[in-house]
Design a protein around this motif. Structure first.
Motif, PDB file in Angstrom:
ATOM      1  N   PRO A 132      18.630  38.908  35.824  1.00  0.00           N
ATOM      2  CA  PRO A 132      19.397  37.697  35.499  1.00  0.00           C
ATOM      3  C   PRO A 132      20.106  37.106  36.712  1.00  0.00           C
ATOM      4  O   PRO A 132      20.111  37.686  37.802  1.00  0.00           O
ATOM      5  N   ASN A 133      20.720  35.931  36.500  1.00  0.00           N
ATOM      6  CA  ASN A 133      21.716  35.446  37.455  1.00  0.00           C
ATOM      7  C   ASN A 133      22.854  36.462  37.496  1.00  0.00           C
ATOM      8  O   ASN A 133      23.173  37.113  36.490  1.00  0.00           O
ATOM      9  N   ALA A 134      23.487  36.599  38.642  1.00  0.00           N
ATOM     10  CA  ALA A 134      24.592  37.547  38.751  1.00  0.00           C
ATOM     11  C   ALA A 134      25.546  37.121  39.857  1.00  0.00           C
ATOM     12  O   ALA A 134      25.167  36.400  40.784  1.00  0.00           O
ATOM     13  N   THR A 135      26.777  37.572  39.743  1.00  0.00           N
ATOM     14  CA  THR A 135      27.788  37.318  40.760  1.00  0.00           C
ATOM     15  C   THR A 135      28.821  38.427  40.670  1.00  0.00           C
ATOM     16  O   THR A 135      28.997  39.031  39.607  1.00  0.00           O
ATOM     17  N   LEU A 136      29.490  38.717  41.774  1.00  0.00           N
ATOM     18  CA  LEU A 136      30.466  39.812  41.769  1.00  0.00           C
ATOM     19  C   LEU A 136      31.719  39.406  42.526  1.00  0.00           C
ATOM     20  O   LEU A 136      31.656  39.039  43.701  1.00  0.00           O
ATOM     21  N   GLN A 137      32.846  39.484  41.815  1.00  0.00           N
ATOM     22  CA  GLN A 137      34.172  39.264  42.410  1.00  0.00           C
ATOM     23  C   GLN A 137      34.970  40.555  42.250  1.00  0.00           C
ATOM     24  O   GLN A 137      34.953  41.168  41.179  1.00  0.00           O
ATOM     25  N   ILE A 138      35.664  40.967  43.303  1.00  0.00           N
ATOM     26  CA  ILE A 138      36.487  42.169  43.230  1.00  0.00           C
ATOM     27  C   ILE A 138      37.959  41.788  43.392  1.00  0.00           C
ATOM     28  O   ILE A 138      38.298  40.677  43.782  1.00  0.00           O
ATOM     29  N   GLY A 139      38.824  42.761  43.083  1.00  0.00           N
ATOM     30  CA  GLY A 139      40.265  42.544  43.042  1.00  0.00           C
ATOM     31  C   GLY A 139      40.710  42.766  41.608  1.00  0.00           C
ATOM     32  O   GLY A 139      40.964  41.823  40.855  1.00  0.00           O
ATOM     33  N   ASP A 140      40.756  44.017  41.212  1.00  0.00           N
ATOM     34  CA  ASP A 140      40.901  44.393  39.803  1.00  0.00           C
ATOM     35  C   ASP A 140      42.143  43.803  39.143  1.00  0.00           C
ATOM     36  O   ASP A 140      43.260  43.910  39.673  1.00  0.00           O
ATOM     37  N   GLY A 141      41.945  43.172  37.968  1.00  0.00           N
ATOM     38  CA  GLY A 141      43.036  42.530  37.244  1.00  0.00           C
ATOM     39  C   GLY A 141      44.081  43.493  36.725  1.00  0.00           C
ATOM     40  O   GLY A 141      45.263  43.149  36.646  1.00  0.00           O
ATOM     41  N   ASP A 142      43.673  44.712  36.352  1.00  0.00           N
ATOM     42  CA  ASP A 142      44.642  45.695  35.869  1.00  0.00           C
ATOM     43  C   ASP A 142      45.631  46.068  36.968  1.00  0.00           C
ATOM     44  O   ASP A 142      46.836  46.208  36.717  1.00  0.00           O
ATOM     45  N   HIS A 143      45.130  46.243  38.182  1.00  0.00           N
ATOM     46  CA  HIS A 143      46.028  46.578  39.290  1.00  0.00           C
ATOM     47  C   HIS A 143      47.024  45.447  39.543  1.00  0.00           C
ATOM     48  O   HIS A 143      48.213  45.689  39.797  1.00  0.00           O
ATOM     49  N   LEU A 144      46.548  44.208  39.450  1.00  0.00           N
ATOM     50  CA  LEU A 144      47.412  43.059  39.665  1.00  0.00           C
ATOM     51  C   LEU A 144      48.477  42.974  38.575  1.00  0.00           C
ATOM     52  O   LEU A 144      49.654  42.726  38.841  1.00  0.00           O
ATOM     53  N   ALA A 145      48.067  43.202  37.334  1.00  0.00           N
ATOM     54  CA  ALA A 145      49.004  43.138  36.205  1.00  0.00           C
ATOM     55  C   ALA A 145      50.070  44.226  36.308  1.00  0.00           C
ATOM     56  O   ALA A 145      51.263  43.982  36.065  1.00  0.00           O
ATOM     57  N   VAL A 146      49.639  45.432  36.657  1.00  0.00           N
ATOM     58  CA  VAL A 146      50.590  46.544  36.767  1.00  0.00           C
ATOM     59  C   VAL A 146      51.568  46.296  37.912  1.00  0.00           C
ATOM     60  O   VAL A 146      52.776  46.548  37.799  1.00  0.00           O
ATOM     61  N   LYS A 147      51.066  45.784  39.038  1.00  0.00           N
ATOM     62  CA  LYS A 147      51.927  45.561  40.200  1.00  0.00           C
ATOM     63  C   LYS A 147      52.986  44.512  39.923  1.00  0.00           C
ATOM     64  O   LYS A 147      54.150  44.661  40.320  1.00  0.00           O
ATOM     65  N   THR A 148      52.612  43.456  39.209  1.00  0.00           N
ATOM     66  CA  THR A 148      53.543  42.331  39.000  1.00  0.00           C
ATOM     67  C   THR A 148      54.302  42.415  37.686  1.00  0.00           C
ATOM     68  O   THR A 148      55.344  41.771  37.524  1.00  0.00           O
ATOM     69  N   GLY A 149      53.761  43.155  36.722  1.00  0.00           N
ATOM     70  CA  GLY A 149      54.359  43.169  35.387  1.00  0.00           C
ATOM     71  C   GLY A 149      54.033  41.923  34.581  1.00  0.00           C
ATOM     72  O   GLY A 149      54.682  41.646  33.557  1.00  0.00           O
ATOM     73  N   VAL A 150      53.025  41.166  35.012  1.00  0.00           N
ATOM     74  CA  VAL A 150      52.661  39.912  34.355  1.00  0.00           C
ATOM     75  C   VAL A 150      51.249  40.019  33.795  1.00  0.00           C
ATOM     76  O   VAL A 150      50.338  40.516  34.478  1.00  0.00           O
TER      77      VAL A 150
END
Length: 404
Positions: A132-150
């Motif tokens: 298929p078509n594919a694309t990959l972005q990294i920078g895990d959202g869980d880590h961002l949420a935990v770090k900021t509390g948002v």
């Protein structure tokens, strides 16, 4: 009930939301942070940009990103480590911005994170029709949420791919909501690492809206400068390119790429348009152009590919040969700061190009604002109907990460 799920429900019913949009593009030069206020959803959305800042990446971090970006083979351990690291690092940068702006994390409803694209693989690029078509972005959202509390929404492109798109360009969704006009046909041209544009017909007719990548924006010029002029990130004000002479043999070789003949919509990235691509084109010639000559040629090449794509799209939109579509162009992205490139585009199209400041959105902030808007649409439950055209699925995008 999980308190964050309750908060999401309350946010979906609230008259307005404060959302931070994050964008880090293929140029790998820094993180755009836009603090936005949204009221409503859909075509009735009211958008205000409260604060905006671009935070440059340290050179060491840029080199780490480059080592795993846009390559078919990379160090899998480093990719895995950077996925977690970037999520936390972007969270730290958000907190720094909030402190600078005198705002607490509790005043922010949602963070919308684009992440960092490291590989974009539409079928037109990988040529493996059983895949298929594919694309990959990294920078895990869980880590961002935990770090900021948002509460964080991330990984927007995967839903687009899963429902038949190529994962890009996504600007069409936000462009339609923010920049549609009742009486003006508009082309929203974004010149980042890759150039793309959205066509917005007057009257906000979603069934006629479309968006497509057109080819390289800044990516090849920037890569060339970074290789041959240590310490320089790009050709500021096109000072180098302005000293060079266009090499027509090289220009013709660059324009032979089959991507330019593909039908709209289509997507691409630095996986195709890179220094290896330039080297192959140079090998077809007999001369020895200077660095300035090569940059002048790359600038001309970028202008040609952008303008030919716009002209081709406009021709297809004309009802017949006697009708000429009247439209205005509004530009955003780093390429708008290249005066030589903009002048070439204006001359070829015989159009005065404006920027999105005239539409009340800082052109440097535009992409970050658009991802914040995608998050607003996801949370408020709006569903835009673009019909059943290829490349433009009518979907809500974003994966939700809770802080705890």
């Amino acid at each position: 009930m999980n308190p964050y799920l309750k908060k999401l429900y309350e946010l979906s019913q609230a008259p307005g939301r404060t959302i931070i949009g994050l964008m880090s593009g293929t140029s790998l030069d820094g993180l755009d942070v836009a603090l936005c206020r949204f009221e409503g959803s859909g075509l009735g959305t009211k958008t205000s940009v409260l604060q905006f800042k671009t935070i440059p990446y340290p050179s060491v971090f840029k080199e780490e990103l480059k080592s795993i970006s846009f390559k078919e083979q990379v160090d899998l351990q480093k990719l895995t480590l950077l996925n977690a690291y970037i999520g936390t690092y972007h969270g730290e940068l958000v907190l720094q911005c909030l402190q600078e702006w005198g705002i607490t994390a509790g005043e922010v409803a949602i963070i919308a994170s684009h992440g960092q694209t490291i590989f974009h693989a539409p079928i037109s690029k990988h040529q493996k029709n059983c895949w298929p078509n594919a694309t990959l972005q990294i920078g895990d959202g869980d880590h961002l949420a935990v770090k900021t509390g948002v509460i964080t929404l991330s990984d927007f492109r995967q839903k687009h791919v899963a429902t038949g798109g190529e994962g890009a360009p996504l600007a069409v969704y936000g462009d339609y909501l923010i920049f549609s006009s009742p009486d003006e046909n508009r082309i929203l041209l974004n010149i980042g690492g890759i150039a793309n544009f959205t066509y917005l017909p007057s009257g906000s007719h979603a069934d006629h809206v479309f968006s497509t990548d057109v080819g390289p924006g800044n990516t090849m010029m920037d890569q060339y400068v970074q290789l041959h002029y240590p310490g320089m990130a790009y050709d500021k004000d096109a000072l180098l390119a302005s000293k060079g002479l266009i090499q027509h043999e090289l220009l013709d070789a660059l324009l032979e790429e089959p991507f330019f003949d593909l039908p709209f919509p289509k997507t691409t990235g630095p996986e195709l348009f890179n220094l290896h691509y330039l080297d192959l084109a140079l090998a077809k010639g007999s001369g020895k152009p200077t660095h300035e000559d090569i940059l002048a040629t790359l600038c001309e090449y970028t202008a040609i590919t952008i303008t030919e794509a716009v002209e081709r799209a406009v021709a297809a939109l004309n009802l017949n040969q006697e009708q000429v579509l009247n439209y205005e162009i509004y530009v955003s992205g780093g390429g708008m700061h290249n005066p030589l490139l903009l002048q070439k585009i204006q001359d070829r199209l015989q159009k005065t190009i404006r920027n999105t400041n005239e539409l009340d959105v800082d052109p440097d902030a535009k992409e970050a604002v658009l991802f914040a808007l995608l998050a607003n649409e996801c949370i408020t439950g709006g569903r835009l109907d673009f019909g059943s055209r290829p490349g433009l699925p009518s979907v809500l995008m974003g994966k939700i990460s809770l802080p705890t």
